[in-house]
Design an enzyme around this catalytic site. Structure first.
Site, PDB file in Angstrom:
ATOM      1  N   ASP A  50      44.816  38.442  27.499  1.00  0.00           N
ATOM      2  CA  ASP A  50      43.519  38.422  28.182  1.00  0.00           C
ATOM      3  C   ASP A  50      43.694  38.939  29.608  1.00  0.00           C
ATOM      4  O   ASP A  50      44.256  38.259  30.457  1.00  0.00           O
ATOM      5  CB  ASP A  50      42.976  36.978  28.212  1.00  0.00           C
ATOM      6  CG  ASP A  50      41.598  36.926  28.834  1.00  0.00           C
ATOM      7  OD1 ASP A  50      40.622  37.276  28.133  1.00  0.00           O
ATOM      8  OD2 ASP A  50      41.482  36.573  30.027  1.00  0.00           O
ATOM      9  N   TYR A  55      41.854  42.043  37.621  1.00  0.00           N
ATOM     10  CA  TYR A  55      43.190  41.443  37.747  1.00  0.00           C
ATOM     11  C   TYR A  55      44.224  42.466  38.248  1.00  0.00           C
ATOM     12  O   TYR A  55      45.337  42.098  38.585  1.00  0.00           O
ATOM     13  CB  TYR A  55      43.690  40.843  36.422  1.00  0.00           C
ATOM     14  CG  TYR A  55      42.834  39.741  35.817  1.00  0.00           C
ATOM     15  CD1 TYR A  55      41.783  39.156  36.513  1.00  0.00           C
ATOM     16  CD2 TYR A  55      43.092  39.281  34.524  1.00  0.00           C
ATOM     17  CE1 TYR A  55      40.996  38.156  35.935  1.00  0.00           C
ATOM     18  CE2 TYR A  55      42.317  38.280  33.940  1.00  0.00           C
ATOM     19  CZ  TYR A  55      41.267  37.728  34.649  1.00  0.00           C
ATOM     20  OH  TYR A  55      40.497  36.749  34.066  1.00  0.00           O
ATOM     21  N   LYS A  80      37.990  43.053  30.718  1.00  0.00           N
ATOM     22  CA  LYS A  80      36.629  42.697  31.164  1.00  0.00           C
ATOM     23  C   LYS A  80      36.121  43.681  32.200  1.00  0.00           C
ATOM     24  O   LYS A  80      36.887  44.167  33.041  1.00  0.00           O
ATOM     25  CB  LYS A  80      36.633  41.279  31.774  1.00  0.00           C
ATOM     26  CG  LYS A  80      37.383  40.252  30.948  1.00  0.00           C
ATOM     27  CD  LYS A  80      37.287  38.858  31.548  1.00  0.00           C
ATOM     28  CE  LYS A  80      38.303  37.928  30.904  1.00  0.00           C
ATOM     29  NZ  LYS A  80      39.664  38.047  31.449  1.00  0.00           N
ATOM     30  N   HIS A 113      32.324  40.361  32.601  1.00  0.00           N
ATOM     31  CA  HIS A 113      33.109  39.308  33.252  1.00  0.00           C
ATOM     32  C   HIS A 113      32.238  38.163  33.804  1.00  0.00           C
ATOM     33  O   HIS A 113      32.563  36.999  33.638  1.00  0.00           O
ATOM     34  CB  HIS A 113      33.945  39.922  34.375  1.00  0.00           C
ATOM     35  CG  HIS A 113      35.184  39.158  34.713  1.00  0.00           C
ATOM     36  ND1 HIS A 113      36.359  39.751  35.103  1.00  0.00           N
ATOM     37  CD2 HIS A 113      35.436  37.824  34.718  1.00  0.00           C
ATOM     38  CE1 HIS A 113      37.266  38.819  35.345  1.00  0.00           C
ATOM     39  NE2 HIS A 113      36.735  37.638  35.120  1.00  0.00           N
ATOM     40  N   LEU A 195      43.856  24.744  31.237  1.00  0.00           N
ATOM     41  CA  LEU A 195      44.626  23.643  31.820  1.00  0.00           C
ATOM     42  C   LEU A 195      44.025  23.220  33.161  1.00  0.00           C
ATOM     43  O   LEU A 195      44.662  22.499  33.937  1.00  0.00           O
ATOM     44  CB  LEU A 195      46.090  24.076  32.012  1.00  0.00           C
ATOM     45  CG  LEU A 195      46.804  24.543  30.738  1.00  0.00           C
ATOM     46  CD1 LEU A 195      48.180  25.133  31.068  1.00  0.00           C
ATOM     47  CD2 LEU A 195      46.941  23.398  29.734  1.00  0.00           C
ATOM     48  N   LYS A 235      47.674  30.509  31.078  1.00  0.00           N
ATOM     49  CA  LYS A 235      48.494  31.455  31.846  1.00  0.00           C
ATOM     50  C   LYS A 235      49.723  30.740  32.396  1.00  0.00           C
ATOM     51  O   LYS A 235      49.644  29.599  32.877  1.00  0.00           O
ATOM     52  CB  LYS A 235      47.674  32.012  33.007  1.00  0.00           C
ATOM     53  CG  LYS A 235      48.464  32.834  34.005  1.00  0.00           C
ATOM     54  CD  LYS A 235      48.676  32.083  35.323  1.00  0.00           C
ATOM     55  CE  LYS A 235      49.693  32.744  36.189  1.00  0.00           C
ATOM     56  NZ  LYS A 235      49.890  32.021  37.459  1.00  0.00           N
ATOM     57  N   SER A 236      50.850  31.395  32.312  1.00  0.00           N
ATOM     58  CA  SER A 236      52.031  30.986  33.067  1.00  0.00           C
ATOM     59  C   SER A 236      52.926  32.200  33.209  1.00  0.00           C
ATOM     60  O   SER A 236      52.939  33.069  32.337  1.00  0.00           O
ATOM     61  CB  SER A 236      52.788  29.866  32.348  1.00  0.00           C
ATOM     62  OG  SER A 236      53.965  29.577  33.082  1.00  0.00           O
ATOM     63  N   ARG A 241      57.407  27.592  30.211  1.00  0.00           N
ATOM     64  CA  ARG A 241      56.010  27.165  30.017  1.00  0.00           C
ATOM     65  C   ARG A 241      55.271  28.088  29.051  1.00  0.00           C
ATOM     66  O   ARG A 241      54.417  27.628  28.285  1.00  0.00           O
ATOM     67  CB  ARG A 241      55.283  27.126  31.357  1.00  0.00           C
ATOM     68  CG  ARG A 241      55.751  25.983  32.234  1.00  0.00           C
ATOM     69  CD  ARG A 241      55.107  26.059  33.587  1.00  0.00           C
ATOM     70  NE  ARG A 241      55.387  24.882  34.399  1.00  0.00           N
ATOM     71  CZ  ARG A 241      55.017  24.778  35.663  1.00  0.00           C
ATOM     72  NH1 ARG A 241      54.366  25.764  36.265  1.00  0.00           N
ATOM     73  NH2 ARG A 241      55.297  23.678  36.331  1.00  0.00           N
ATOM     74  N   ASN A 245      53.535  26.374  25.894  1.00  0.00           N
ATOM     75  CA  ASN A 245      52.087  26.432  25.674  1.00  0.00           C
ATOM     76  C   ASN A 245      51.701  26.964  24.296  1.00  0.00           C
ATOM     77  O   ASN A 245      50.583  26.738  23.842  1.00  0.00           O
ATOM     78  CB  ASN A 245      51.416  27.284  26.766  1.00  0.00           C
ATOM     79  CG  ASN A 245      51.492  26.626  28.128  1.00  0.00           C
ATOM     80  OD1 ASN A 245      51.771  25.438  28.241  1.00  0.00           O
ATOM     81  ND2 ASN A 245      51.248  27.395  29.184  1.00  0.00           N
TER      82      ASN A 245
HETATM   83  P1  NAD Z   1      45.249  27.750  33.480  1.00  0.00           P
HETATM   84  O1  NAD Z   1      44.360  26.600  33.225  1.00  0.00           O
HETATM   85  O2  NAD Z   1      45.777  28.536  32.347  1.00  0.00           O
HETATM   86  O3  NAD Z   1      46.420  27.202  34.377  1.00  0.00           O
HETATM   87  C1  NAD Z   1      47.445  28.050  34.794  1.00  0.00           C
HETATM   88  C2  NAD Z   1      48.358  27.298  35.759  1.00  0.00           C
HETATM   89  O4  NAD Z   1      48.740  26.055  35.191  1.00  0.00           O
HETATM   90  C3  NAD Z   1      49.656  28.072  35.973  1.00  0.00           C
HETATM   91  O5  NAD Z   1      49.549  28.937  37.070  1.00  0.00           O
HETATM   92  C4  NAD Z   1      50.662  26.968  36.219  1.00  0.00           C
HETATM   93  O6  NAD Z   1      50.589  26.606  37.580  1.00  0.00           O
HETATM   94  C5  NAD Z   1      50.122  25.849  35.391  1.00  0.00           C
HETATM   95  N1  NAD Z   1      50.774  25.757  34.057  1.00  0.00           N
HETATM   96  C6  NAD Z   1      50.643  26.597  32.996  1.00  0.00           C
HETATM   97  N2  NAD Z   1      51.330  26.132  31.937  1.00  0.00           N
HETATM   98  C7  NAD Z   1      51.909  24.966  32.352  1.00  0.00           C
HETATM   99  C8  NAD Z   1      52.731  24.024  31.714  1.00  0.00           C
HETATM  100  N3  NAD Z   1      53.083  24.169  30.432  1.00  0.00           N
HETATM  101  N4  NAD Z   1      53.137  22.961  32.431  1.00  0.00           N
HETATM  102  C9  NAD Z   1      52.770  22.788  33.721  1.00  0.00           C
HETATM  103  N5  NAD Z   1      51.985  23.640  34.379  1.00  0.00           N
HETATM  104  C10 NAD Z   1      51.553  24.741  33.688  1.00  0.00           C
HETATM  105  O7  NAD Z   1      44.482  28.671  34.550  1.00  0.00           O
HETATM  106  P2  NAD Z   1      44.063  30.198  34.735  1.00  0.00           P
HETATM  107  O8  NAD Z   1      45.211  31.104  34.949  1.00  0.00           O
HETATM  108  O9  NAD Z   1      42.999  30.149  35.784  1.00  0.00           O
HETATM  109  O10 NAD Z   1      43.318  30.553  33.369  1.00  0.00           O
HETATM  110  C11 NAD Z   1      43.978  31.129  32.260  1.00  0.00           C
HETATM  111  C12 NAD Z   1      43.433  32.496  31.957  1.00  0.00           C
HETATM  112  O11 NAD Z   1      42.017  32.442  31.803  1.00  0.00           O
HETATM  113  C13 NAD Z   1      43.619  33.517  33.096  1.00  0.00           C
HETATM  114  O12 NAD Z   1      44.941  33.995  33.180  1.00  0.00           O
HETATM  115  C14 NAD Z   1      42.598  34.544  32.694  1.00  0.00           C
HETATM  116  O13 NAD Z   1      43.113  35.342  31.646  1.00  0.00           O
HETATM  117  C15 NAD Z   1      41.448  33.682  32.199  1.00  0.00           C
HETATM  118  N6  NAD Z   1      40.431  33.428  33.258  1.00  0.00           N
HETATM  119  C16 NAD Z   1      39.206  34.014  33.098  1.00  0.00           C
HETATM  120  C17 NAD Z   1      38.225  33.805  34.047  1.00  0.00           C
HETATM  121  C18 NAD Z   1      36.875  34.414  33.850  1.00  0.00           C
HETATM  122  O14 NAD Z   1      36.065  34.421  34.787  1.00  0.00           O
HETATM  123  N7  NAD Z   1      36.572  34.938  32.678  1.00  0.00           N
HETATM  124  C19 NAD Z   1      38.470  33.010  35.182  1.00  0.00           C
HETATM  125  C20 NAD Z   1      39.728  32.425  35.306  1.00  0.00           C
HETATM  126  C21 NAD Z   1      40.693  32.631  34.335  1.00  0.00           C
END
Ligand code: NAD
Length: 281
Positions: A50, A55, A80, A113, A195, A235-236, A241, A245
């Site tokens: 994604d 980005y 997007k 988006h 998350l 995302k990580s 991780r 995940n």
């Molecule tokens: P997320 O909820 O996936 O959290 C990511 C963060 O959580 C990481 O940076 C890390 O700090 C932590 N993390 C991840 N795995 C972990 C684990 N197993 N243990 C402990 N900590 C962990 O947040 P995100 O990156 O905001 O969202 C995921 C994806 O969603 C983005 O990469 C993107 O592709 C999408 N997204 C889309 C929009 C939109 O407007 N459409 C907005 C935000 C994100």
């Protein structure tokens, strides 16, 4: 030695199969870091990525596709359209630019988006999405951050129902109204920030379930969303991780666990409300 997990698919409303768990790459930049992270994710078993124009790592994702030994058709790529690209002709140009960066001649899923309702362009934008879909250049089209009124306005004139709506969704923001509306309209729910960007990981209810099952809080949260039927894109950039995940398809939460998780909703966002989102740089 690495182990690779097989992710189940969900069937979208046009029959296209999409992996229920994918790899989110927001904030993984520059391109070489995105490439390395996506290759690690492929090795762990992820088959969906994604990304988004905003980005600034579509090139990095494209390089991973090229360097990987996977066939293009074995990978599900979402990108997007950014807010300042809304409008019929600008969508067609933006789509070509994204394809060029990704190094592919079709997309699996293209999303608007944000609705940015004050621009008044998302209906016209959707017409261009329908053209790309009709021309076979994208296998499915959808939206992101659409509120119920935006979906209803879109559907007043749409000939294609969005395959999914990608929205902020995690234990503290359970989006009850959209979740039910999506079911009624045949639109899949895809969770972004599943998350809560890490903010929900210290929750005691989640922690209690995780300890009982010998899993991590992140795994419990992702498993909960998969059992709800959502598509998730955690995302990580950390290999352990990334692997953690995706390792959520060999255990199950009980009905009591699902109910306990349903009860921790707080209506708390980590991102912006779609109606307030004005960032169109
Ligand atoms: P997320 O909820 O996936 O959290 C990511 C963060 O959580 C990481 O940076 C890390 O700090 C932590 N993390 C991840 N795995 C972990 C684990 N197993 N243990 C402990 N900590 C962990 O947040 P995100 O990156 O905001 O969202 C995921 C994806 O969603 C983005 O990469 C993107 O592709 C999408 N997204 C889309 C929009 C939109 O407007 N459409 C907005 C935000 C994100």
């Amino acid at each position: 030695m690495s182990t690779s997990v097989t992710v189940p698919a969900v069937t979208l409303n046009n029959g296209v199969q999409m992996p229920q768990l994918g790899f989110g790459v927001w904030q993984i930049t520059p391109d070489d870091q995105a490439t390395a992270a996506v290759l690690t994710a492929f090795d762990a078993g992820y088959r969906a990525v994604d990304t988004a124009r905003i980005y600034t790592n579509e090139g990095g994702v494209g390089a991973a596709l090229e360097q990987s030994e996977l066939n293009r058709e074995d990978v599900f790529i979402t990108t997007k359209l950014w807010n300042n690209e809304q409008g019929y002709d600008s969508v067609l140009r933006a789509f070509d630019n994204s394809l060029a960066k990704l190094g592919t001649d079709y997309l699996d899923l293209y999303l608007i988006h944000w609705p940015v309702p004050f621009h008044g362009k998302y209906v016209e934008t959707w017409r261009a999405f329908e053209k790309l879909y009709a021309d076979g250049r994208v296998r499915s089209i959808g939206v992101s951050n659409f509120e119920p009124n935006h979906l209803r306005t879109l559907l007043d004139t749409a000939t294609v129902v969005p395959a999914l709506n990608q929205i902020e969704f995690h234990p503290y923001l359970q989006q009850h109204e959209l979740f039910e509306l999506h079911k009624e309209l045949g639109i899949a729910t895809e969770s972004w920030s599943p998350l809560g960007q890490g903010t929900v990981l210290g929750d005691s209810v989640i922690g209690g379930i995780a300890s009982r099952l010998g899993r991590t809080p992140a795994q419990v949260i992702l498993r909960w969303q998969v059992q709800l039927g959502n598509i998730v894109v955690p995302k990580s950039a950390t290999e352990s991780r990334i692997r953690e995940n995706i390792a959520i398809f060999d255990f199950e939460l009980t009905e009591a666990d699902m109910a306990a998780l349903a009860a921790i909703h707080r209506g708390e966002r980590v991102g912006q409300h779609p109606n307030d989102f004005i960032d169109d740089f």
